[in-house]
Design a protein around this motif. Structure first.
Motif, PDB file in Angstrom:
ATOM      1  N   CYS A  44     -33.387 -23.604  56.909  1.00  6.89           N
ATOM      2  CA  CYS A  44     -32.351 -24.103  58.160  1.00  6.89           C
ATOM      3  C   CYS A  44     -34.033 -25.196  59.477  1.00  6.89           C
ATOM      4  O   CYS A  44     -33.709 -26.058  59.498  1.00  6.89           O
ATOM      5  CB  CYS A  44     -31.438 -23.307  58.671  1.00  6.89           C
ATOM      6  N   GLN A  45     -34.524 -24.034  59.656  1.00 10.10           N
ATOM      7  CA  GLN A  45     -35.341 -24.427  60.546  1.00 10.10           C
ATOM      8  C   GLN A  45     -35.912 -25.655  60.517  1.00 10.10           C
ATOM      9  O   GLN A  45     -36.828 -26.863  60.706  1.00 10.10           O
ATOM     10  CB  GLN A  45     -36.638 -23.611  61.351  1.00 10.10           C
ATOM     11  N   HIS A  46     -37.031 -25.804  59.072  1.00  4.13           N
ATOM     12  CA  HIS A  46     -36.969 -27.259  57.583  1.00  4.13           C
ATOM     13  C   HIS A  46     -36.322 -27.560  57.519  1.00  4.13           C
ATOM     14  O   HIS A  46     -36.359 -29.263  56.117  1.00  4.13           O
ATOM     15  CB  HIS A  46     -38.454 -26.094  57.059  1.00  4.13           C
ATOM     16  N   GLY A  47     -34.737 -27.867  57.953  1.00 11.79           N
ATOM     17  CA  GLY A  47     -34.038 -29.533  57.422  1.00 11.79           C
ATOM     18  C   GLY A  47     -33.855 -28.205  55.893  1.00 11.79           C
ATOM     19  O   GLY A  47     -33.438 -30.022  54.447  1.00 11.79           O
ATOM     20  N   ILE A  48     -34.182 -27.657  55.218  1.00  9.49           N
ATOM     21  CA  ILE A  48     -33.299 -27.097  54.362  1.00  9.49           C
ATOM     22  C   ILE A  48     -32.883 -26.519  53.699  1.00  9.49           C
ATOM     23  O   ILE A  48     -32.600 -25.606  54.111  1.00  9.49           O
ATOM     24  CB  ILE A  48     -34.612 -26.226  53.252  1.00  9.49           C
ATOM     25  N   SER A  49     -31.730 -27.743  52.531  1.00  4.53           N
ATOM     26  CA  SER A  49     -30.209 -27.027  52.223  1.00  4.53           C
ATOM     27  C   SER A  49     -30.765 -25.760  50.954  1.00  4.53           C
ATOM     28  O   SER A  49     -31.014 -25.184  50.358  1.00  4.53           O
ATOM     29  CB  SER A  49     -29.274 -27.479  51.629  1.00  4.53           C
ATOM     30  N   LEU A  50     -30.600 -24.038  51.689  1.00  5.67           N
ATOM     31  CA  LEU A  50     -30.575 -23.242  50.743  1.00  5.67           C
ATOM     32  C   LEU A  50     -29.123 -21.835  50.795  1.00  5.67           C
ATOM     33  O   LEU A  50     -28.923 -22.248  51.497  1.00  5.67           O
ATOM     34  CB  LEU A  50     -31.939 -22.315  51.346  1.00  5.67           C
ATOM     35  N   THR A  51     -28.961 -22.152  49.442  1.00  2.74           N
ATOM     36  CA  THR A  51     -28.330 -20.956  49.188  1.00  2.74           C
ATOM     37  C   THR A  51     -28.988 -19.589  48.541  1.00  2.74           C
ATOM     38  O   THR A  51     -29.266 -19.999  47.709  1.00  2.74           O
ATOM     39  CB  THR A  51     -26.631 -21.744  48.517  1.00  2.74           C
ATOM     40  N   THR A  52     -28.538 -18.795  49.638  1.00  2.00           N
ATOM     41  CA  THR A  52     -29.372 -17.749  48.779  1.00  2.00           C
ATOM     42  C   THR A  52     -27.950 -16.337  48.242  1.00  2.00           C
ATOM     43  O   THR A  52     -26.753 -17.133  48.400  1.00  2.00           O
ATOM     44  CB  THR A  52     -29.887 -16.320  49.789  1.00  2.00           C
ATOM     45  N   HIS A  53     -29.013 -15.850  47.552  1.00  2.00           N
ATOM     46  CA  HIS A  53     -27.949 -14.898  46.895  1.00  2.00           C
ATOM     47  C   HIS A  53     -28.625 -13.552  46.126  1.00  2.00           C
ATOM     48  O   HIS A  53     -29.499 -13.301  46.038  1.00  2.00           O
ATOM     49  CB  HIS A  53     -28.272 -15.583  45.467  1.00  2.00           C
ATOM     50  N   HIS A  54     -28.007 -12.642  46.264  1.00  4.16           N
ATOM     51  CA  HIS A  54     -27.994 -11.202  46.669  1.00  4.16           C
ATOM     52  C   HIS A  54     -28.217 -10.642  45.224  1.00  4.16           C
ATOM     53  O   HIS A  54     -26.950 -10.761  44.216  1.00  4.16           O
ATOM     54  CB  HIS A  54     -27.686 -10.597  47.396  1.00  4.16           C
ATOM     55  N   GLY A  55     -29.181 -10.913  44.146  1.00  2.00           N
ATOM     56  CA  GLY A  55     -29.206  -9.837  43.105  1.00  2.00           C
ATOM     57  C   GLY A  55     -30.803  -9.223  42.431  1.00  2.00           C
ATOM     58  O   GLY A  55     -31.405 -10.047  43.325  1.00  2.00           O
ATOM     59  N   ASP A  56     -31.053  -9.280  41.195  1.00  2.92           N
ATOM     60  CA  ASP A  56     -32.015  -8.895  40.925  1.00  2.92           C
ATOM     61  C   ASP A  56     -32.991 -10.264  39.588  1.00  2.92           C
ATOM     62  O   ASP A  56     -31.892 -10.623  39.019  1.00  2.92           O
ATOM     63  CB  ASP A  56     -31.689  -7.689  40.189  1.00  2.92           C
ATOM     64  N   ALA A  57     -33.770 -10.602  40.031  1.00  2.00           N
ATOM     65  CA  ALA A  57     -34.531 -11.314  39.051  1.00  2.00           C
ATOM     66  C   ALA A  57     -34.652 -10.920  37.912  1.00  2.00           C
ATOM     67  O   ALA A  57     -34.545 -12.091  37.030  1.00  2.00           O
ATOM     68  CB  ALA A  57     -35.345 -11.577  39.561  1.00  2.00           C
ATOM     69  N   LEU A  58     -34.730  -9.554  37.546  1.00  2.31           N
ATOM     70  CA  LEU A  58     -34.995  -9.409  36.357  1.00  2.31           C
ATOM     71  C   LEU A  58     -33.670  -9.203  35.843  1.00  2.31           C
ATOM     72  O   LEU A  58     -33.199  -9.472  34.412  1.00  2.31           O
ATOM     73  CB  LEU A  58     -35.492  -7.821  36.459  1.00  2.31           C
ATOM     74  N   ASP A  59     -32.135  -9.609  36.222  1.00  7.74           N
ATOM     75  CA  ASP A  59     -30.894  -9.284  35.714  1.00  7.74           C
ATOM     76  C   ASP A  59     -30.756 -10.537  35.078  1.00  7.74           C
ATOM     77  O   ASP A  59     -30.030 -11.862  36.251  1.00  7.74           O
ATOM     78  CB  ASP A  59     -30.045  -8.590  36.495  1.00  7.74           C
ATOM     79  N   PRO A  60     -30.529 -10.850  34.232  1.00 10.01           N
ATOM     80  CA  PRO A  60     -29.815 -12.126  33.774  1.00 10.01           C
ATOM     81  C   PRO A  60     -29.102 -12.735  33.713  1.00 10.01           C
ATOM     82  O   PRO A  60     -28.190 -13.806  33.764  1.00 10.01           O
ATOM     83  CB  PRO A  60     -29.881 -11.603  31.741  1.00 10.01           C
ATOM     84  N   GLY A  61     -27.622 -11.904  34.546  1.00  8.67           N
ATOM     85  CA  GLY A  61     -26.704 -12.475  34.579  1.00  8.67           C
ATOM     86  C   GLY A  61     -26.634 -12.747  36.401  1.00  8.67           C
ATOM     87  O   GLY A  61     -25.619 -12.700  36.600  1.00  8.67           O
ATOM     88  N   ALA A  62     -27.348 -12.386  36.691  1.00 10.89           N
ATOM     89  CA  ALA A  62     -27.748 -13.231  38.112  1.00 10.89           C
ATOM     90  C   ALA A  62     -27.864 -14.383  38.551  1.00 10.89           C
ATOM     91  O   ALA A  62     -27.618 -14.331  39.483  1.00 10.89           O
ATOM     92  CB  ALA A  62     -29.099 -12.238  39.207  1.00 10.89           C
ATOM     93  N   TYR A  63     -28.440 -14.764  37.261  1.00  7.62           N
ATOM     94  CA  TYR A  63     -28.013 -16.637  37.180  1.00  7.62           C
ATOM     95  C   TYR A  63     -27.057 -17.139  37.489  1.00  7.62           C
ATOM     96  O   TYR A  63     -26.581 -16.884  36.202  1.00  7.62           O
ATOM     97  CB  TYR A  63     -29.120 -16.655  36.746  1.00  7.62           C
ATOM     98  N   ALA A  64     -26.447 -18.044  38.406  1.00  2.00           N
ATOM     99  CA  ALA A  64     -24.928 -18.897  38.208  1.00  2.00           C
ATOM    100  C   ALA A  64     -25.058 -20.381  38.035  1.00  2.00           C
ATOM    101  O   ALA A  64     -26.139 -20.801  38.888  1.00  2.00           O
ATOM    102  CB  ALA A  64     -24.079 -17.951  39.260  1.00  2.00           C
ATOM    103  N   GLY A  65     -24.999 -20.744  36.956  1.00  2.00           N
ATOM    104  CA  GLY A  65     -25.251 -22.494  38.011  1.00  2.00           C
ATOM    105  C   GLY A  65     -26.356 -22.519  35.795  1.00  2.00           C
ATOM    106  O   GLY A  65     -26.518 -21.869  35.003  1.00  2.00           O
ATOM    107  N   GLU A  66     -26.676 -24.247  36.419  1.00  2.00           N
ATOM    108  CA  GLU A  66     -27.874 -24.373  35.783  1.00  2.00           C
ATOM    109  C   GLU A  66     -28.188 -24.711  36.518  1.00  2.00           C
ATOM    110  O   GLU A  66     -28.521 -25.533  37.695  1.00  2.00           O
ATOM    111  CB  GLU A  66     -27.604 -26.043  34.801  1.00  2.00           C
ATOM    112  N   PHE A  67     -30.329 -25.063  36.760  1.00  2.00           N
ATOM    113  CA  PHE A  67     -30.780 -25.428  37.341  1.00  2.00           C
ATOM    114  C   PHE A  67     -32.153 -26.830  36.566  1.00  2.00           C
ATOM    115  O   PHE A  67     -32.238 -26.734  35.261  1.00  2.00           O
ATOM    116  CB  PHE A  67     -31.320 -24.284  37.841  1.00  2.00           C
ATOM    117  N   ASP A  68     -32.349 -27.555  37.096  1.00  2.00           N
ATOM    118  CA  ASP A  68     -33.440 -28.760  36.526  1.00  2.00           C
ATOM    119  C   ASP A  68     -34.558 -28.165  37.548  1.00  2.00           C
ATOM    120  O   ASP A  68     -35.735 -28.175  36.251  1.00  2.00           O
ATOM    121  CB  ASP A  68     -33.229 -29.753  37.555  1.00  2.00           C
ATOM    122  N   PHE A  69     -34.752 -26.799  38.343  1.00  2.00           N
ATOM    123  CA  PHE A  69     -35.999 -26.836  38.019  1.00  2.00           C
ATOM    124  C   PHE A  69     -36.369 -25.099  38.765  1.00  2.00           C
ATOM    125  O   PHE A  69     -35.445 -24.534  39.926  1.00  2.00           O
ATOM    126  CB  PHE A  69     -37.014 -27.040  39.406  1.00  2.00           C
TER     127      PHE A  69
END
Length: 160
Positions: A44-69
């Protein structure tokens, strides 16, 4: 997630080059709620729109949606090769065709390795080429590696 310092620097360069941030959304995933709160404040201080998600990066189910990067720095060093391959496979699964992953690896330096061992942290040191081999097994097809000018950090850009 961690604190998105690299994003802040990249966004600043992007804006200075005339880039428009409209429509660009950043997401951060972390197990630590305190880190997510700090990340949100920093973004927020740097003008970046960030949505955070609580989850384990090693859990494939933690990722919702499709990403470009997707970027992941500072995590892979604490994962063995099998865990890192699983992480990259999870990234590959949620990326759109043509999506890009950028990641890094540390070379072993005696002093930093000593400090990490004092903290009882076991680090897996890898070259950029090691990362590329793991990413290839995860399904990435176009791979580009580089190393920083000091030879300390290797980088991988992998495209789906």
């Amino acid at each position: 997630c961690g604190i998105p310092r690299e994003f802040a620097a990249a966004v600043e360069k992007f804006r200075k080059a005339g880039g428009v941030m409209a429509g660009i959304r950043f997401h951060g995933l972390d197990l630590d709620d305190d880190v997510l709160r700090h990340a949100t404040t920093f973004a927020c201080q740097h003008g970046i729109s960030l949505t955070t998600h609580h989850g384990d990066a090693l859990d494939p189910g933690a990722y919702a949606g499709e990403f470009d990067f997707i970027t992941s720095t500072g995590l892979g060093e604490f994962l063995d090769d099998q865990q890192l391959a699983s992480l990259y496979a999870a990234f590959h699964r949620v990326m759109r065709p043509g999506g890009v992953m950028v990641t890094s690896a540390m070379r072993r330096l005696r002093f930093s390795d000593y400090l990490l061992r004092l903290a009882e942290l076991h680090v897996h040191y890898r070259s950029a080429e090691d990362l590329a081999a793991i990413a290839r097994r995860a399904g990435f097809v176009r791979l580009a590696t580089s190393t920083d000018r000091h030879g300390i950090q290797g980088f991988l850009k992998a495209t789906k």
